[in-house]
Design a protein around this motif. Structure first.
Motif, PDB file in Angstrom:
ATOM      1  N   ASN A 157      13.972 -15.141  14.441  1.00 36.27           N
ATOM      2  CA  ASN A 157      14.909 -14.432  13.572  1.00 36.27           C
ATOM      3  C   ASN A 157      14.359 -14.140  12.185  1.00 36.27           C
ATOM      4  OD1 ASN A 157      16.903 -14.489  15.574  1.00 36.27           O
ATOM      5  ND2 ASN A 157      17.595 -16.523  14.959  1.00 36.27           N
ATOM      6  N   SER A 158      13.208 -14.697  11.863  1.00 38.16           N
ATOM      7  CA  SER A 158      12.687 -14.530  10.499  1.00 38.16           C
ATOM      8  C   SER A 158      12.200 -13.105  10.259  1.00 38.16           C
ATOM      9  CB  SER A 158      11.530 -15.508  10.258  1.00 38.16           C
ATOM     10  OG  SER A 158      10.438 -15.202  11.091  1.00 38.16           O
ATOM     11  N   ARG A 159      12.363 -12.657   9.048  1.00 46.02           N
ATOM     12  CA  ARG A 159      11.859 -11.354   8.614  1.00 46.02           C
ATOM     13  C   ARG A 159      10.945 -11.590   7.421  1.00 46.02           C
ATOM     14  NH1 ARG A 159      17.340  -7.594   8.865  1.00 46.02           N
ATOM     15  NH2 ARG A 159      17.690  -7.804  11.122  1.00 46.02           N
ATOM     16  N   PRO A 160       9.698 -11.939   7.700  1.00 51.20           N
ATOM     17  CA  PRO A 160       8.800 -12.340   6.629  1.00 51.20           C
ATOM     18  C   PRO A 160       8.425 -11.187   5.713  1.00 51.20           C
ATOM     19  CG  PRO A 160       7.597 -12.123   8.700  1.00 51.20           C
ATOM     20  CD  PRO A 160       9.055 -11.951   9.030  1.00 51.20           C
ATOM     21  N   ALA A 161       7.915 -11.565   4.539  1.00 49.33           N
ATOM     22  CA  ALA A 161       7.459 -10.567   3.579  1.00 49.33           C
ATOM     23  C   ALA A 161       6.272  -9.791   4.155  1.00 49.33           C
ATOM     24  CB  ALA A 161       7.059 -11.257   2.282  1.00 49.33           C
ATOM     25  N   ASP A 162       6.202  -8.522   3.805  1.00 49.36           N
ATOM     26  CA  ASP A 162       5.079  -7.689   4.241  1.00 49.36           C
ATOM     27  C   ASP A 162       3.888  -7.932   3.314  1.00 49.36           C
ATOM     28  OD1 ASP A 162       6.583  -6.542   6.280  1.00 49.36           O
ATOM     29  OD2 ASP A 162       7.407  -5.022   4.917  1.00 49.36           O
ATOM     30  N   LYS A 163       2.756  -8.254   3.915  1.00 49.01           N
ATOM     31  CA  LYS A 163       1.539  -8.498   3.146  1.00 49.01           C
ATOM     32  C   LYS A 163       0.461  -7.520   3.592  1.00 49.01           C
ATOM     33  CE  LYS A 163       2.490 -13.420   2.484  1.00 49.01           C
ATOM     34  NZ  LYS A 163       1.969 -14.807   2.600  1.00 49.01           N
ATOM     35  N   SER A 164      -0.385  -7.130   2.649  1.00 48.15           N
ATOM     36  CA  SER A 164      -1.470  -6.195   2.972  1.00 48.15           C
ATOM     37  C   SER A 164      -2.626  -6.437   2.011  1.00 48.15           C
ATOM     38  CB  SER A 164      -0.996  -4.743   2.873  1.00 48.15           C
ATOM     39  OG  SER A 164      -0.590  -4.435   1.546  1.00 48.15           O
ATOM     40  N   VAL A 165      -3.773  -5.889   2.365  1.00 50.40           N
ATOM     41  CA  VAL A 165      -4.951  -5.984   1.513  1.00 50.40           C
ATOM     42  C   VAL A 165      -5.575  -4.603   1.390  1.00 50.40           C
ATOM     43  CG1 VAL A 165      -6.447  -6.598   3.470  1.00 50.40           C
ATOM     44  CG2 VAL A 165      -7.146  -7.172   1.140  1.00 50.40           C
ATOM     45  N   ASN A 166      -5.979  -4.260   0.187  1.00 51.23           N
ATOM     46  CA  ASN A 166      -6.649  -2.989  -0.092  1.00 51.23           C
ATOM     47  C   ASN A 166      -8.056  -3.301  -0.586  1.00 51.23           C
ATOM     48  OD1 ASN A 166      -7.424  -0.758  -2.257  1.00 51.23           O
ATOM     49  ND2 ASN A 166      -6.052   0.189  -0.751  1.00 51.23           N
ATOM     50  N   ILE A 167      -9.043  -2.773   0.129  1.00 50.40           N
ATOM     51  CA  ILE A 167     -10.447  -3.052  -0.184  1.00 50.40           C
ATOM     52  C   ILE A 167     -11.163  -1.730  -0.418  1.00 50.40           C
ATOM     53  CG2 ILE A 167     -12.561  -4.182   0.628  1.00 50.40           C
ATOM     54  CD1 ILE A 167     -10.707  -5.621   2.713  1.00 50.40           C
ATOM     55  N   THR A 168     -11.893  -1.636  -1.500  1.00 50.66           N
ATOM     56  CA  THR A 168     -12.744  -0.457  -1.732  1.00 50.66           C
ATOM     57  C   THR A 168     -14.198  -0.876  -1.632  1.00 50.66           C
ATOM     58  OG1 THR A 168     -12.686  -0.821  -4.132  1.00 50.66           O
ATOM     59  CG2 THR A 168     -11.029   0.653  -3.203  1.00 50.66           C
ATOM     60  N   VAL A 169     -14.988   0.000  -0.998  1.00 51.80           N
ATOM     61  CA  VAL A 169     -16.394  -0.319  -0.732  1.00 51.80           C
ATOM     62  C   VAL A 169     -17.254   0.918  -0.948  1.00 51.80           C
ATOM     63  CG1 VAL A 169     -15.768  -2.082   0.986  1.00 51.80           C
ATOM     64  CG2 VAL A 169     -16.222   0.271   1.725  1.00 51.80           C
ATOM     65  N   THR A 170     -18.528   0.663  -1.023  1.00 50.73           N
ATOM     66  CA  THR A 170     -19.530   1.730  -0.945  1.00 50.73           C
ATOM     67  C   THR A 170     -20.541   1.299   0.113  1.00 50.73           C
ATOM     68  OG1 THR A 170     -20.865   0.702  -2.687  1.00 50.73           O
ATOM     69  CG2 THR A 170     -19.284   2.387  -3.365  1.00 50.73           C
ATOM     70  N   PRO A 171     -21.060   2.271   0.880  1.00 49.62           N
ATOM     71  CA  PRO A 171     -20.793   3.710   0.903  1.00 49.62           C
ATOM     72  C   PRO A 171     -19.403   4.011   1.477  1.00 49.62           C
ATOM     73  CG  PRO A 171     -22.151   3.084   2.769  1.00 49.62           C
ATOM     74  CD  PRO A 171     -22.013   1.851   1.936  1.00 49.62           C
ATOM     75  N   PRO A 172     -19.029   5.303   1.552  1.00 50.02           N
ATOM     76  CA  PRO A 172     -17.680   5.683   1.993  1.00 50.02           C
ATOM     77  C   PRO A 172     -17.291   5.145   3.365  1.00 50.02           C
ATOM     78  CG  PRO A 172     -18.768   7.547   0.973  1.00 50.02           C
ATOM     79  CD  PRO A 172     -19.801   6.480   1.105  1.00 50.02           C
ATOM     80  N   ARG A 173     -18.257   4.945   4.246  1.00 48.86           N
ATOM     81  CA  ARG A 173     -17.946   4.443   5.589  1.00 48.86           C
ATOM     82  C   ARG A 173     -18.487   3.019   5.774  1.00 48.86           C
ATOM     83  NH1 ARG A 173     -15.730   8.127   8.761  1.00 48.86           N
ATOM     84  NH2 ARG A 173     -16.169   6.906  10.642  1.00 48.86           N
ATOM     85  N   PRO A 212      -2.676  -4.212   6.969  1.00 47.18           N
ATOM     86  CA  PRO A 212      -1.619  -5.231   6.895  1.00 47.18           C
ATOM     87  C   PRO A 212      -2.190  -6.609   7.210  1.00 47.18           C
ATOM     88  CG  PRO A 212      -1.446  -4.019   8.947  1.00 47.18           C
ATOM     89  CD  PRO A 212      -2.539  -3.340   8.158  1.00 47.18           C
ATOM     90  N   LEU A 213      -1.578  -7.631   6.654  1.00 49.39           N
ATOM     91  CA  LEU A 213      -1.948  -9.011   6.930  1.00 49.39           C
ATOM     92  C   LEU A 213      -0.744  -9.731   7.542  1.00 49.39           C
ATOM     93  CD1 LEU A 213      -3.797  -9.945   3.601  1.00 49.39           C
ATOM     94  CD2 LEU A 213      -4.855  -9.482   5.827  1.00 49.39           C
ATOM     95  N   PRO A 214      -0.972 -10.723   8.389  1.00 49.48           N
ATOM     96  CA  PRO A 214       0.153 -11.469   8.962  1.00 49.48           C
ATOM     97  C   PRO A 214       0.876 -12.272   7.892  1.00 49.48           C
ATOM     98  CG  PRO A 214      -1.915 -12.511   9.530  1.00 49.48           C
ATOM     99  CD  PRO A 214      -2.275 -11.205   8.902  1.00 49.48           C
TER     100      PRO A 214
END
Length: 324
Positions: free
Chosen positions: A172-188, A47-49
């Protein structure tokens, strides 16, 4: 908008053992975060702020890691509350601009009043009563100064009202939910996320020490208001735009000392009594902008009370009073 502490704590937990290297630096107008994160089966999903600033997200691979894709997502909407926050923030910035303009007007009319009072009266055909002309010029300059002081007082009152409205709107604000998806190599593989937010995570606090003669010692401290578990916290007096060269200070136990300055001060006669009073004019010779905040006032090590220290640009002067 404000950083979701729950989201940031989740990031810290997801990042694994290397999260101890994660850090946040609170600047005068926002925060800069460096977040360590590790992949599980080649994927990092975090998740991102909501308060993240556009175009500040950078993903840096660790040695031996290759980034294959980065995707950011937004779900939901902050709606009208976000627009209200933007409007209040813009209104506050305009009031800050007005304060700077009032400082310039004060300098101009202070110089004008001094110039008028220093003139030597010279009678002429076009100026048969030079003393009256000098008095009129001086009275006009002083009247303009009174108008500046009134406008500054009202502007500071408006800023404090807007700060209250901003705090309520952020709560009182309910901001939009933000997220980032990152794929990498190697698996870890591992990466570092770097991004800035609008979170103002500290408030200025002052301690002013007076002596009978000589300059006042003004100490500026930061009270951290946005603690985040798993992050090393630092504070800076600089703005985000100055983050590459601004000095930062570690925050310990929720506070950090940002500086101590010996500033010239002209004090009015002080008499001891039951009620503590103080009146004086202080000049900012630190070379830095000193933001507005509350100040504890001491004389000879004795606490006298608290005064409001309005924001003061380098080279400018302010009149400070207690109990008057």
């Amino acid at each position: 908008m404000r950083i979701s502490l729950t989201s940031l704590c989740l990031i810290a937990l997801t990042a694994g053992p290397a999260a101890a290297a994660s850090s946040v630096t609170f600047y005068r107008d926002g925060a800069l975060l460096h977040q360590e994160a590790g992949a599980v089966k080649g994927v990092i999903d975090l998740p991102l702020p909501a308060a993240i600033l556009d175009h500040t997200l950078t993903v840096i691979p660790a040695p031996g890691t290759t980034i294959t894709s980065v995707e950011t997502r937004t779900a939901g909407s902050g709606g009208g509350l976000n627009r209200e926050l933007e409007a209040l923030t813009e209104q506050r910035q305009r009031l800050e601009d007005r304060l700077q303009a009032l400082e310039t007007r004060e300098t101009i009319f202070t110089s004008a009043a001094k110039s008028q009072s220093a003139k030597a009266p010279r009678k002429s055909k076009t100026n048969p009563d030079p003393l009256q002309a000098i008095r009129q010029g001086t009275d006009f300059a002083i009247a303009q100064l009174e108008a500046v002081y009134t406008a500054r007082r009202k502007t500071n009152q408006e800023i404090r009202k807007i700060d209250t409205l901003l705090a309520a709107a952020r709560k009182n604000s309910r901001p939009a939910d933000k997220s980032v998806n990152i794929t990498v190599t190697p698996p870890r593989g591992r990466v570092t996320l770097r991004y800035a937010t609008t979170e103002q995570g500290w408030q200025p606090q002052y301690t002013m020490h007076l002596n009978d003669n000589g300059p006042a010692r003004l100490q500026l401290s930061a009270r951290v208001t946005a603690q985040m578990r798993g992050f090393q916290t630092r504070v800076s007096l600089a703005s985000l735009a100055e983050s590459t060269g601004g000095t930062t200070f570690p925050a310990q136990s929720g506070s950090a000392v940002l500086g101590s300055y010996q500033l010239p001060i002209v004090q009015e006669p002080y008499s001891e009594g039951l009620f503590n009073t103080f009146s004086g004019t202080i000049t900012n010779t630190s070379g830095l902008y000193l933001p507005a905040g509350e100040s504890a006032l001491f004389r000879g090590g004795t606490y006298l009370g608290r005064v409001r220290f309005d924001g003061l640009s380098s080279g400018r002067s302010k009149h400070i009073t207690l109990g008057n």
